[in-house]
Design an enzyme around this catalytic site. Sequence first.
Site, PDB file in Angstrom:
ATOM      1  N   ASP A  11     -11.988  -8.152  -0.312  1.00  0.00           N
ATOM      2  CA  ASP A  11     -12.123  -6.710  -0.488  1.00  0.00           C
ATOM      3  C   ASP A  11     -12.651  -6.477  -1.894  1.00  0.00           C
ATOM      4  O   ASP A  11     -11.975  -6.794  -2.865  1.00  0.00           O
ATOM      5  CB  ASP A  11     -10.771  -6.026  -0.295  1.00  0.00           C
ATOM      6  CG  ASP A  11     -10.888  -4.513  -0.164  1.00  0.00           C
ATOM      7  OD1 ASP A  11     -11.775  -3.929  -0.828  1.00  0.00           O
ATOM      8  OD2 ASP A  11     -10.082  -3.925   0.577  1.00  0.00           O
ATOM      9  N   ILE A  15      -7.182  -4.740  -5.673  1.00  0.00           N
ATOM     10  CA  ILE A  15      -5.925  -4.004  -5.523  1.00  0.00           C
ATOM     11  C   ILE A  15      -6.229  -2.515  -5.569  1.00  0.00           C
ATOM     12  O   ILE A  15      -6.641  -1.983  -6.591  1.00  0.00           O
ATOM     13  CB  ILE A  15      -4.924  -4.378  -6.640  1.00  0.00           C
ATOM     14  CG1 ILE A  15      -4.573  -5.863  -6.559  1.00  0.00           C
ATOM     15  CG2 ILE A  15      -3.654  -3.521  -6.520  1.00  0.00           C
ATOM     16  CD1 ILE A  15      -3.675  -6.346  -7.690  1.00  0.00           C
ATOM     17  N   HIS A  16      -6.026  -1.864  -4.447  1.00  0.00           N
ATOM     18  CA  HIS A  16      -6.222  -0.415  -4.357  1.00  0.00           C
ATOM     19  C   HIS A  16      -5.186   0.113  -3.375  1.00  0.00           C
ATOM     20  O   HIS A  16      -4.443  -0.661  -2.775  1.00  0.00           O
ATOM     21  CB  HIS A  16      -7.652  -0.073  -3.913  1.00  0.00           C
ATOM     22  CG  HIS A  16      -8.008  -0.627  -2.587  1.00  0.00           C
ATOM     23  ND1 HIS A  16      -7.862   0.084  -1.430  1.00  0.00           N
ATOM     24  CD2 HIS A  16      -8.459  -1.853  -2.227  1.00  0.00           C
ATOM     25  CE1 HIS A  16      -8.235  -0.666  -0.404  1.00  0.00           C
ATOM     26  NE2 HIS A  16      -8.589  -1.845  -0.851  1.00  0.00           N
ATOM     27  N   GLY A  17      -5.126   1.405  -3.188  1.00  0.00           N
ATOM     28  CA  GLY A  17      -4.081   2.026  -2.381  1.00  0.00           C
ATOM     29  C   GLY A  17      -3.833   1.385  -1.034  1.00  0.00           C
ATOM     30  O   GLY A  17      -2.704   1.107  -0.662  1.00  0.00           O
TER      31      GLY A  17
END
Length: 164
Positions: A11, A15-17
């Site tokens: 991705d 690190i995201h929501g």
Amino acid sequence: MLNGIKLVRVDFRLIHGQVVTKWSNTVTAKTIIVVNDELSEDEFMADIYVMAAPPGIKVQVLSIASFVEQANAGQYDSGSILVLFKNIEDVRNAVERGIVFAEVQIGGLGAAGNRTSVVKGISIDRDDADNLICMRDRGVEVYFQVTPEETKLSLDKALKKLGG
């Protein structure tokens, strides 16, 4: 045997929501390992990713070489670990260095350049496809899935959308 690794995800957002709230809960991750050479050398950006993790989840930012070394030393044989790669090439690099992942989830890749959308939020190009085929040929199950609620799309179906 890497039994501690519960999910390997590609991705570009790292690190995201979505990763933090959905995937880390789905696999009950206690540790998130971000594998990316450039990020491992950028202390400022690495710290931002560490701070982005929810309380109680440890974050490590490692180069591909460090990740491979720690995997070979048995560091990931137990635990509850989510491994994040920024791009497909980095995962192939780890696989070519002898890391054996049972499966790799492609979760988010932008639409820049000559990329073709295979799932909403995931676009790949011919190089990506070749890298994924190489991993599949080494026994890795590759699939596309943005969120846990969505159905997995197989590599073969994604390749058909790419035109081969």
